[in-house]
Design a protein around this motif. Structure first.
Motif, PDB file in Angstrom:
ATOM      1  N   LEU A 176       0.806  -1.218   0.000  1.00 39.72           N
ATOM      2  CA  LEU A 176       0.000   0.000   0.000  1.00 39.72           C
ATOM      3  C   LEU A 176       0.843   1.273   0.000  1.00 39.72           C
ATOM      4  CD1 LEU A 176      -3.000  -0.638   2.436  1.00 39.72           C
ATOM      5  CD2 LEU A 176      -3.087  -0.204  -0.013  1.00 39.72           C
ATOM      6  N   ARG A 177       2.157   1.121   0.081  1.00 42.11           N
ATOM      7  CA  ARG A 177       3.017   2.291   0.108  1.00 42.11           C
ATOM      8  C   ARG A 177       3.305   2.787  -1.308  1.00 42.11           C
ATOM      9  NH1 ARG A 177       7.101  -0.570   4.244  1.00 42.11           N
ATOM     10  NH2 ARG A 177       6.483  -2.286   2.884  1.00 42.11           N
ATOM     11  N   GLN A 178       4.404   3.390  -1.556  1.00 45.51           N
ATOM     12  CA  GLN A 178       4.628   4.075  -2.827  1.00 45.51           C
ATOM     13  C   GLN A 178       4.506   3.173  -4.048  1.00 45.51           C
ATOM     14  OE1 GLN A 178       8.345   6.164  -2.569  1.00 45.51           O
ATOM     15  NE2 GLN A 178       7.565   7.710  -1.171  1.00 45.51           N
ATOM     16  N   THR A 179       5.066   1.971  -3.968  1.00 48.91           N
ATOM     17  CA  THR A 179       5.058   1.115  -5.158  1.00 48.91           C
ATOM     18  C   THR A 179       3.666   0.586  -5.476  1.00 48.91           C
ATOM     19  OG1 THR A 179       5.604  -0.821  -3.805  1.00 48.91           O
ATOM     20  CG2 THR A 179       7.435   0.407  -4.776  1.00 48.91           C
ATOM     21  N   ARG A 180       2.887   0.236  -4.427  1.00 43.88           N
ATOM     22  CA  ARG A 180       1.533  -0.276  -4.592  1.00 43.88           C
ATOM     23  C   ARG A 180       1.487  -1.434  -5.592  1.00 43.88           C
ATOM     24  NH1 ARG A 180      -1.567   5.609  -4.385  1.00 43.88           N
ATOM     25  NH2 ARG A 180      -1.305   5.900  -2.155  1.00 43.88           N
ATOM     26  N   THR A 181       2.422  -2.362  -5.428  1.00 48.62           N
ATOM     27  CA  THR A 181       2.530  -3.503  -6.326  1.00 48.62           C
ATOM     28  C   THR A 181       2.100  -4.785  -5.631  1.00 48.62           C
ATOM     29  OG1 THR A 181       4.841  -3.774  -5.654  1.00 48.62           O
ATOM     30  CG2 THR A 181       4.423  -2.503  -7.650  1.00 48.62           C
ATOM     31  N   ARG A 182       1.898  -5.824  -6.428  1.00 52.66           N
ATOM     32  CA  ARG A 182       1.555  -7.136  -5.890  1.00 52.66           C
ATOM     33  C   ARG A 182       2.813  -7.769  -5.302  1.00 52.66           C
ATOM     34  NH1 ARG A 182      -0.512 -11.602 -10.012  1.00 52.66           N
ATOM     35  NH2 ARG A 182       1.715 -11.673 -10.443  1.00 52.66           N
ATOM     36  N   ILE A 183       2.702  -8.268  -4.069  1.00 50.90           N
ATOM     37  CA  ILE A 183       3.842  -8.867  -3.389  1.00 50.90           C
ATOM     38  C   ILE A 183       3.823 -10.383  -3.488  1.00 50.90           C
ATOM     39  CG2 ILE A 183       5.034  -9.121  -1.175  1.00 50.90           C
ATOM     40  CD1 ILE A 183       3.805  -6.436  -0.334  1.00 50.90           C
ATOM     41  N   CYS A 184       2.647 -10.996  -3.237  1.00 49.23           N
ATOM     42  CA  CYS A 184       2.583 -12.457  -3.159  1.00 49.23           C
ATOM     43  C   CYS A 184       1.156 -12.923  -3.404  1.00 49.23           C
ATOM     44  CB  CYS A 184       3.054 -12.916  -1.760  1.00 49.23           C
ATOM     45  SG  CYS A 184       3.311 -14.685  -1.599  1.00 49.23           S
ATOM     46  N   GLU A 185       1.011 -14.174  -3.868  1.00 50.70           N
ATOM     47  CA  GLU A 185      -0.304 -14.780  -4.009  1.00 50.70           C
ATOM     48  C   GLU A 185      -0.355 -16.074  -3.220  1.00 50.70           C
ATOM     49  OE1 GLU A 185      -1.551 -15.124  -8.126  1.00 50.70           O
ATOM     50  OE2 GLU A 185      -2.617 -13.218  -7.885  1.00 50.70           O
ATOM     51  N   TYR A 186      -1.554 -16.387  -2.718  1.00 54.59           N
ATOM     52  CA  TYR A 186      -1.765 -17.573  -1.885  1.00 54.59           C
ATOM     53  C   TYR A 186      -2.805 -18.451  -2.568  1.00 54.59           C
ATOM     54  CZ  TYR A 186       0.328 -14.033   1.078  1.00 54.59           C
ATOM     55  OH  TYR A 186       1.148 -13.034   1.563  1.00 54.59           O
ATOM     56  N   LYS A 187      -2.329 -19.532  -3.157  1.00 57.81           N
ATOM     57  CA  LYS A 187      -3.183 -20.414  -3.957  1.00 57.81           C
ATOM     58  C   LYS A 187      -3.254 -21.793  -3.333  1.00 57.81           C
ATOM     59  CE  LYS A 187      -2.282 -18.049  -8.342  1.00 57.81           C
ATOM     60  NZ  LYS A 187      -1.858 -18.192  -9.744  1.00 57.81           N
ATOM     61  N   GLY A 188      -4.482 -22.323  -3.244  1.00 60.54           N
ATOM     62  CA  GLY A 188      -4.668 -23.638  -2.651  1.00 60.54           C
ATOM     63  C   GLY A 188      -6.115 -23.942  -2.330  1.00 60.54           C
ATOM     64  N   HIS A 189      -6.944 -22.914  -2.247  1.00 61.08           N
ATOM     65  CA  HIS A 189      -8.374 -23.136  -2.069  1.00 61.08           C
ATOM     66  C   HIS A 189      -8.995 -23.598  -3.383  1.00 61.08           C
ATOM     67  CE1 HIS A 189      -8.946 -21.749   2.042  1.00 61.08           C
ATOM     68  NE2 HIS A 189      -8.244 -20.659   1.793  1.00 61.08           N
ATOM     69  N   PHE A 190     -10.147 -24.268  -3.289  1.00 59.25           N
ATOM     70  CA  PHE A 190     -10.801 -24.778  -4.486  1.00 59.25           C
ATOM     71  C   PHE A 190     -12.129 -24.092  -4.777  1.00 59.25           C
ATOM     72  CE2 PHE A 190      -7.711 -28.039  -3.649  1.00 59.25           C
ATOM     73  CZ  PHE A 190      -7.334 -28.455  -4.905  1.00 59.25           C
ATOM     74  N   GLN A 191     -12.543 -23.201  -3.903  1.00 61.23           N
ATOM     75  CA  GLN A 191     -13.724 -22.386  -4.163  1.00 61.23           C
ATOM     76  C   GLN A 191     -13.430 -20.947  -3.713  1.00 61.23           C
ATOM     77  OE1 GLN A 191     -17.636 -23.988  -3.192  1.00 61.23           O
ATOM     78  NE2 GLN A 191     -16.799 -26.072  -3.104  1.00 61.23           N
ATOM     79  N   THR A 192     -14.417 -20.089  -3.846  1.00 60.19           N
ATOM     80  CA  THR A 192     -14.270 -18.663  -3.542  1.00 60.19           C
ATOM     81  C   THR A 192     -13.628 -18.423  -2.180  1.00 60.19           C
ATOM     82  OG1 THR A 192     -16.141 -18.009  -4.925  1.00 60.19           O
ATOM     83  CG2 THR A 192     -15.567 -16.538  -3.104  1.00 60.19           C
ATOM     84  N   VAL A 193     -12.624 -17.568  -2.140  1.00 64.01           N
ATOM     85  CA  VAL A 193     -12.040 -17.127  -0.879  1.00 64.01           C
ATOM     86  C   VAL A 193     -12.866 -15.934  -0.398  1.00 64.01           C
ATOM     87  CG1 VAL A 193      -9.982 -16.290   0.300  1.00 64.01           C
ATOM     88  CG2 VAL A 193      -9.761 -17.934  -1.575  1.00 64.01           C
ATOM     89  N   ALA A 194     -13.521 -16.100   0.752  1.00 63.93           N
ATOM     90  CA  ALA A 194     -14.475 -15.097   1.223  1.00 63.93           C
ATOM     91  C   ALA A 194     -13.872 -14.093   2.182  1.00 63.93           C
ATOM     92  CB  ALA A 194     -15.659 -15.791   1.899  1.00 63.93           C
ATOM     93  N   SER A 195     -12.740 -14.460   2.826  1.00 64.74           N
ATOM     94  CA  SER A 195     -12.189 -13.577   3.842  1.00 64.74           C
ATOM     95  C   SER A 195     -10.714 -13.878   4.064  1.00 64.74           C
ATOM     96  CB  SER A 195     -12.960 -13.752   5.158  1.00 64.74           C
ATOM     97  OG  SER A 195     -12.555 -12.819   6.128  1.00 64.74           O
TER      98      SER A 195
END
Length: 365
Positions: A262-281
């Motif tokens: 959220l700082r100056q770069t505002r870039t994507r840092i990491c992704e968390y993949k492993g769920h098989f349906q919608t991630v709600a929270s």
């Protein structure tokens, strides 16, 4: 690379037992299957056989949202149209608040206060006081469709609401008056989160976009790169430096959480993949829990996962079988999580970091 698969052993037959309790109604339930990722990448199958107490339910229907009011009480809402304040450490309902005419969609608590807000499919937002009347202290009416976003400013003087009507409204909490209004075409709001100690509001949308709004004039300050799936939820770290967004999906397509700067770069840092349906929270877990920074996610696949924030590695998975879609996740205290579900109310989860990082269910209501 071949996908890594695990085969969970069938759970043993349910054992019936009784608990004697002085506070709240208790019933015995068997724990559900869990598995963890060891540092060497091998998946361990585990079946927890310890029974846990089930208190008197907070709601009689699906629970849409749960939020921590403080380290003892949580506030929740769902299809029964009732907002419930609950003492999750003793298993007692503190107070029920009635006023909405349709399902509760969002809850937002005022920092270091006994006050909180609820949003509903009835297009209304209501303000409540735990120590006051069970009737709403203030009502906010201005949206044309279901209210799907709710965020309170750090100083508690302003409230931002969002809706499927493509609009964000900024309210003066003291007067109940709308002071700013903004509309973006196709911006069907899914969640709002105020950045700590800043005038900025983070927002996710069904148009697959994450926006950062400046509350001073309610203008879009930044738009993050568009994702491939609907963004369902957002959460900001306590220091205001990072945020999580969650994606919908099915069969493993989409179904990820994403960490952003959220700082100056505002870039994507990491992704968390492993769920098989919608991630709600998704939530940032207290740093005291582990040597490394960790986050937790809940999904419609009935699973809660703990992740290494920096590497994206899944550290532990808890499967709440029979709960239906998991709709909301909140940090209760330094070792506890609250997880709302469609079919089994609210689950109280405990994070155990000795000898390794694990998650177990200790109660349900």
């Amino acid at each position: 690379m071949l996908p890594l698969r695990c085969h969970l052993n069938p759970a043993p037959p349910q054992v019936l037992c009784r608990f004697c309790a002085v506070m709240g109604k208790l019933q015995s339930k068997l724990k559900h299957s869990t598995y963890k990722y060891r540092p060497d990448g091998i998946i361990e199958d585990r079946i927890q056989t310890k029974a846990f107490p089930e208190y008197t339910p907070a709601h009689v229907d699906a629970v849409s949202v749960v939020a921590a009011l403080n380290s003892d009480f949580c506030v929740s809402g769902g299809k029964d149209k009732i907002v419930v304040a609950y003492d999750w450490k003793t298993g007692n309902v503190v107070k029920r608040f009635r006023g909405h005419e349709r399902e509760i969609t969002k809850i937002a608590c005022v920092h270091k206060s006994n006050q909180f807000f609820s949003a509903s499919r009835d297009k209304m937002v209501m303000m409540w006081d735990l120590n006051g009347s069970p009737q709403p202290r203030q009502q906010f009416s201005g949206h044309a469709m279901v209210v799907t976003g709710l965020a309170v400013s750090p100083d508690s003087s302003q409230l931002c609401t969002g809706s499927r009507d493509n609009t964000l409204l900024l309210w003066d909490v003291g007067t109940g008056q709308c002071v700013e209004r903004a509309s973006v075409s196709r911006n069907l709001v899914t969640h709002l989160c105020w950045v700590p100690r800043e005038p900025y509001i983070l927002q996710t949308s069904e148009d697959k976009t994450i926006r950062l709004w400046d509350s001073r004039g309610l203008q879009v300050a930044h738009t993050f790169p568009t994702k491939q799936h609907i963004q369902t939820y957002c959460e900001v770290s306590d220091d205001g430096h990072k945020c999580i967004s969650c994606s919908n999906g099915f069969g493993g397509e989409g179904c990820e959480a994403t960490l952003w700067d959220l700082r100056q770069t505002r870039t994507r840092i990491c992704e968390y993949k492993g769920h098989f349906q919608t991630v709600a929270s998704g939530v940032f877990l207290p740093r005291a829990l582990a040597l490394m920074p960790v986050i937790a996610t809940s999904s419609h696949d009935c699973k809660v996962k703990i992740w290494n924030q920096d590497t994206g590695a899944c550290l532990f998975t808890l499967s709440l079988d029979g709960s239906g879609p998991l709709t909301s996740l909140a940090v209760g205290d330094t070792i506890s999580l609250l997880c709302a579900s469609f079919r089994r109310g609210i689950h109280l989860l405990r994070v155990d970091h000795s000898p390794g990082l694990e998650l177990r269910e200790v109660a349900a209501f």
